[in-house]
Scaffold this active site. Structure first.
Site, PDB file in Angstrom:
ATOM      1  N   HIS A  24      21.502 -21.933  40.832  1.00  0.00           N
ATOM      2  CA  HIS A  24      21.979 -21.905  42.696  1.00  0.00           C
ATOM      3  C   HIS A  24      20.763 -21.145  42.655  1.00  0.00           C
ATOM      4  CE1 HIS A  24      26.245 -22.367  42.509  1.00  0.00           C
ATOM      5  NE2 HIS A  24      25.886 -23.503  42.215  1.00  0.00           N
ATOM      6  N   CYS A  65      35.931 -26.798  46.153  1.00  0.00           N
ATOM      7  CA  CYS A  65      35.221 -26.580  45.457  1.00  0.00           C
ATOM      8  C   CYS A  65      34.455 -25.787  43.859  1.00  0.00           C
ATOM      9  CB  CYS A  65      33.613 -26.557  46.541  1.00  0.00           C
ATOM     10  SG  CYS A  65      33.707 -27.725  47.921  1.00  0.00           S
ATOM     11  N   HIS A  67      32.824 -26.093  40.036  1.00  0.00           N
ATOM     12  CA  HIS A  67      32.021 -27.012  39.264  1.00  0.00           C
ATOM     13  C   HIS A  67      33.376 -27.366  37.707  1.00  0.00           C
ATOM     14  CE1 HIS A  67      29.938 -23.879  40.958  1.00  0.00           C
ATOM     15  NE2 HIS A  67      29.224 -25.577  41.734  1.00  0.00           N
ATOM     16  N   GLU A 110      22.672 -25.178  47.033  1.00  0.00           N
ATOM     17  CA  GLU A 110      23.731 -26.045  45.603  1.00  0.00           C
ATOM     18  C   GLU A 110      22.931 -27.585  45.572  1.00  0.00           C
ATOM     19  OE1 GLU A 110      26.387 -25.301  44.479  1.00  0.00           O
ATOM     20  OE2 GLU A 110      27.972 -24.172  45.190  1.00  0.00           O
ATOM     21  N   GLU A 112      24.380 -30.790  43.565  1.00  0.00           N
ATOM     22  CA  GLU A 112      25.522 -31.087  43.299  1.00  0.00           C
ATOM     23  C   GLU A 112      25.693 -32.945  43.380  1.00  0.00           C
ATOM     24  OE1 GLU A 112      27.936 -26.615  43.462  1.00  0.00           O
ATOM     25  OE2 GLU A 112      28.377 -28.985  44.600  1.00  0.00           O
TER      26      GLU A 112
END
Length: 169
Positions: A24, A65, A67, A110, A112
């Protein structure tokens, strides 16, 4: 325990692993998933991120949210996190994926490849207080109005993901 994210290229080919906070800071593209949950009235579940989160604390966002871990599918990761954060289980279906990059403040990004899942849920929650301050259901009309009146109350990525979601449905 250190958490790692899976770094990928835009075609979702794995490039390696990196500690989550470092990814990040560096703004490197990594795998992620977002979950939208709705009740029978079509209202969307929002969660308020816990005060202790290292970025975007006390801001509203979609249900979950996070990973996927190494060797974990996007769907398995999404199911794991709704259990860990909200204390629930529900069926999810993947709707679309896209890439975004958002400045989340304090030198953090972020970036992604985000797979978006949708599900329905009507029962109670067993919230993890280290992750979630509170939850609430809201109509899309009221959500749109709140985002216009108080955009600072919502995570930067949720603003992006919600717009992408609206383009698909």
């Amino acid at each position: 325990m250190e958490e790692f994210v899976v770094l990928v290229n835009p075609e979702d080919e794995i490039l390696g692993l990196m500690e989550k906070q470092q990814a990040h800071i560096n703004g490197l593209l990594h795998r992620a998933f977002s979950v939208f949950l709705f009740n029978g009235k079509g209202e969307m579940l929002l969660q308020k991120r816990a005060q202790g989160k290292y970025h975007s604390p006390n801001q509203w966002t979609n249900a979950v949210c996070s990973h996927p871990r190494e060797n974990e599918t996007y769907l398995d990761g999404a199911k794991r996190r709704i259990k860990e954060e909200l204390g629930i289980e529900t069926e999810l279906s993947e709707k679309f994926s896209f890439i975004y990059k958002a400045d989340v403040g304090n030198g953090l990004w972020e970036h992604e490849l985000d797979h978006v899942f949708v599900g329905n849920y009507e029962a109670g929650f067993n919230l993890n207080p280290q992750e979630v301050e509170e939850v609430r259901f809201i109509s899309m009309k009221d959500l749109d109005q709140e985002m216009i009146e108080s955009p600072e109350n919502f995570t930067e990525w949720f603003k992006i993901i919600l717009e992408e979601y609206k383009h698909h449905f």
